[in-house]
Design an enzyme around this catalytic site. Structure first.
Site, PDB file in Angstrom:
ATOM      1  N   GLY A  80      10.816 -33.126  47.395  1.00 13.20           N
ATOM      2  CA  GLY A  80      11.262 -34.014  46.324  1.00 13.20           C
ATOM      3  C   GLY A  80      12.671 -33.710  45.893  1.00 13.20           C
ATOM      4  N   GLY A 103      15.091 -30.556  40.766  1.00 12.33           N
ATOM      5  CA  GLY A 103      14.740 -30.578  39.346  1.00 12.33           C
ATOM      6  C   GLY A 103      13.456 -31.281  39.008  1.00 12.33           C
ATOM      7  CB  THR A 104      11.108 -33.391  40.894  1.00 14.17           C
ATOM      8  OG1 THR A 104      11.190 -32.676  42.122  1.00 14.17           O
ATOM      9  CG2 THR A 104      12.070 -34.558  40.925  1.00 14.17           C
ATOM     10  N   GLY A 105      10.378 -30.235  39.659  1.00  9.08           N
ATOM     11  CA  GLY A 105       9.297 -29.324  39.287  1.00  9.08           C
ATOM     12  C   GLY A 105       8.565 -28.687  40.450  1.00  9.08           C
ATOM     13  CB  THR A 128      10.522 -23.717  41.647  1.00 12.79           C
ATOM     14  OG1 THR A 128      11.410 -24.059  42.703  1.00 12.79           O
ATOM     15  CG2 THR A 128      10.408 -22.207  41.562  1.00 12.79           C
ATOM     16  CG  HIS A 174      37.899 -51.450  32.936  1.00 13.84           C
ATOM     17  ND1 HIS A 174      38.489 -51.533  34.167  1.00 13.84           N
ATOM     18  CD2 HIS A 174      36.654 -50.919  33.166  1.00 13.84           C
ATOM     19  CE1 HIS A 174      37.664 -51.079  35.093  1.00 13.84           C
ATOM     20  NE2 HIS A 174      36.539 -50.689  34.502  1.00 13.84           N
ATOM     21  CD  GLU A 175      34.473 -49.078  29.835  1.00 13.90           C
ATOM     22  OE1 GLU A 175      33.321 -49.530  30.001  1.00 13.90           O
ATOM     23  OE2 GLU A 175      34.980 -48.244  30.585  1.00 13.90           O
TER      24      GLU A 175
END
Length: 647
Positions: free
Chosen positions: A236, A239-241, A243, A459-460
């Protein structure tokens, strides 16, 4: 018995350094006390005083030692005199031989003898002059042996450091270099993470819970003829878990758990990786049933034969071959389960991925809105938060965030609240934390000219206007012209979380992304470099449409994407030069068409665009409400979640 064992363990351990210290102390004692206990060398005096004693007839005997030291023995009558009373030798033990009264060093022996002979002749004194030589056997022996003792001591120290404990670093423990670096977690002490601490990931948890159940209650499965799975591969995005899930397995399984990284097998010496694999599985088998967890297994598990420039003996391949043999070879390890994690499953060797080695591939995906709520609940536990905090709202504001990102959001929110001196973390702190993580730190003191600020504002405003007008573009949440990170302005949107995307949706998103550059063209009739990230995003989308998803009529229903990753090191394109030209032309046409579409939309709504830009220049930050005042209610209102686009 337990108490007896404890008392035995409390006995002081004999250190080799104590032995070395005792030996040195014995040598020093022998050196110091080799002449007997007490003052046996006589009182110190000078040659002048000696010659005076000789003239007075007080001297009975002079003993010359090693041609440089004179020892003086007085007569019995002289020893009773007050001037010589302090010269009487003192000893703790009975003396074997008579000790001298005085001792001194002289210069030239010939002159000394001549002076004694002269006094004997002139003053008619009778004195016995004797010669003797002495040597300190123990002292000489110590000086002879000292260099050898030092060399042997240093050698023993170095060998102990090289072969001793302390956990095999690369620079030390040369004799332990082939030992496994895996850390063994004690199931009763070290592992406190459980499945309760893992929010979301229901499917992945079910898979690994079954492995835990097998280790706890094997007869439940073996009674039906089932076999324990050899291994499970957690795959995956970062950082998805993955470990964390492995830590939970370690905490729940209540069996020995060996943890290490794929890079721990890699060493500068040949054969070390394979040796460490053998040692790891040997330890695991001795403690079976047990679990081995290899994090980032792609460090050693890459497909063999790729980019092998180093010759026939590739160390990484040898390590992988040993791992394959240990996991499913002739000497198969029973009751040893291998868990591994990677975010690069596409580059792993096919032999490693087959059933019988990694029987299960568990995909750990990014959490959806419901799972994000559960993750927030876990990470909000230790925080002092307001009671009215809406966790559902937070989950909706963080689409595409991994579990690690959500943990970071919670931590950042707490830090922001503390910085502002608040007693509790509130909703605004979390929104500020999301902005901080996505857009970067606000740089209000950044020097920007009025002309540049006006260009950024239009622009924004162009992005906001085009996205508001298009059906499938994500509706706006917030626009700012306060510089953040490397961008001079940023816009936040609320896109839907889609599993499949239609061409119309992709084209609308591309048109909205090009709205910034289109606004510069419409208002100033010139463009700038401010649209770099927009162009990068649009180009990637257009290329994906043509070469990956087969959404181009001219190229057709073809894809040049290789999900297996086998062509990663290929030097040839999977299409001809003519097709390459067609692809480039099609990508350019798609982008140009959407750019012209954005210009047409902004020309039509030029007055509203200008009004929005002026509000943005005045307030620096505008929200959805400001757009509703200018444009009215959006025709296509969709519930959605937050994303971000930067310039």
């Amino acid at each position: 018995m337990a108490k007896d064992n404890k008392n035995l363990n409390k006995k002081p351990k004999v250190s080799p350094y104590w032995i070395y210290g005792i030996i040195i102390a014995v040598f020093l004692a022998i050196q110091l006390f080799s002449g007997g206990f007490g003052d046996t060398s006589g009182s110190k005096t000078t040659p002048a005083e000696f010659f005076q004693y000789l003239k007075n007839g007080d001297v009975k005997k002079v003993e010359i030692i090693n041609n440089r030291i004179a020892r003086v023995y007085l007569t019995k009558e002289a020893q009773e005199q007050d001037v010589h009373k302090k010269s009487k030798p003192k000893s703790l033990l009975p003396a074997v031989a008579t000790a001298p009264n005085y001792q001194f060093e002289f210069g030239d022996l010939k002159l000394f003898q001549e002076e004694i002979a002269k006094i004997k002749a002139e003053d008619n004194v009778d004195v016995n002059v004797a010669f003797d030589s002495e040597q300190n056997v123990w002292g000489d022996l110590l000086l002879t042996l000292l260099p050898f003792v030092l060399i042997i001591g240093v050698w023993i120290f170095i060998m102990r450091r090289m072969s001793g404990g302390g956990g095999g670093g690369a620079g030390g423990q040369i004799f332990n270099i082939g030992k496994s670096k895996a850390k063994l977690f004690d199931e009763k002490i070290d592992t406190k993470t459980s499945f309760k601490d893992v929010a979301g990931l229901e499917g992945a948890k079910e898979e690994v819970q079954e492995i835990v159940d097998f280790l706890k209650f094997p007869e439940k499965y073996t009674s039906l003829g089932g076999k324990i799975p050899k291994g499970a591969l957690l795959v995956g995005p970062p950082g998805t878990g993955k470990t964390l899930l492995a830590k939970a397995v370690a905490g729940e399984a209540q069996v020995p758990f060996f943890s290490l990284s794929g890079s721990d097998f890699v060493e500068m010496f040949v054969g070390v990786g394979a040796s460490r694999v053998r040692d790891l599985f040997k330890q695991a088998k001795e403690k079976s049933p047990s679990i081995i967890f290899i994090d980032e297994i792609d460090a050693i598990g890459r497909a063999r034969g790729k980019n092998n420039m180093s010759g026939s003996n590739d160390e990484r391949e040898n390590t992988l071959n040993q791992l394959l043999t240990e996991m499913d070879g002739f000497g198969t390890n029973t009751n040893v389960i291998v868990l591994a994690a990677t975010n690069r499953a596409d580059v792993l060797d096919s032999a490693l991925m087959r059933a019988g080695r990694f029987d299960r591939q568990i995909y750990v995906d990014l959490p959806d809105v419901r799972e994000r709520k559960e993750i927030f609940e876990v990470h909000l536990r230790p925080l002092k938060k307001e009671e009215t905090l809406d966790i559902d709202f937070l989950a909706k504001q963080t689409p595409g965030f991994s579990g690690a990102d959500i943990a970071n959001v919670c931590n950042e929110a707490a830090l922001i609240a503390a910085r502002k001196g608040k007693k509790a973390v509130n909703k605004q702190d979390f929104l500020d934390a999301v902005d901080r993580i996505i857009g970067g730190l606000e740089k209000k003191n950044k020097i920007i000219t009025p002309a540049e600020k006006r260009a950024v504002a239009f622009h924004e405003a162009g992005h906001a206007t085009v996205s508001w007008m298009l059906e499938h573009a994500a509706p706006l949440v917030k626009v700012t012209i306060v510089p953040r990170g490397r961008s001079l302005g940023a816009a936040w949107y609320l896109p839907e979380e889609r599993l499949i995307v239609h061409p119309e949706q992709m084209l609308d998103e591309m048109c909205a992304a090009l709205g910034g550059r289109a606004a510069e063209k419409v208002i100033f009739d010139k463009i700038s470099t401010g649209a770099l990230s927009d162009l990068e995003k649009v180009t990637k989308q257009a290329r994906a449409m043509v070469t990956v998803y087969g959404l181009s009529d001219k190229v057709g229903n073809l894809t040049y994407y290789d999900s297996s990753g086998q062509s990663e090191y290929g030097f040839t394109k999977p299409y001809s030069e003519k097709t390459a030209e067609l692809i480039d032309q099609e990508i350019s046409d798609i982008i140009e068409k959407q750019y012209q579409r954005a210009i047409a939309l902004l020309e039509k709504n030029k007055d509203k665009l200008t009004e929005l830009a002026e509000v943005l220049l005045d307030k620096e930050v505008i929200f959805k409400d400001n757009l509703e005042k200018i444009f009215g209610k959006r025709a296509f209102e969709n519930s959605a979640i937050i994303s971000e686009e930067e310039e």
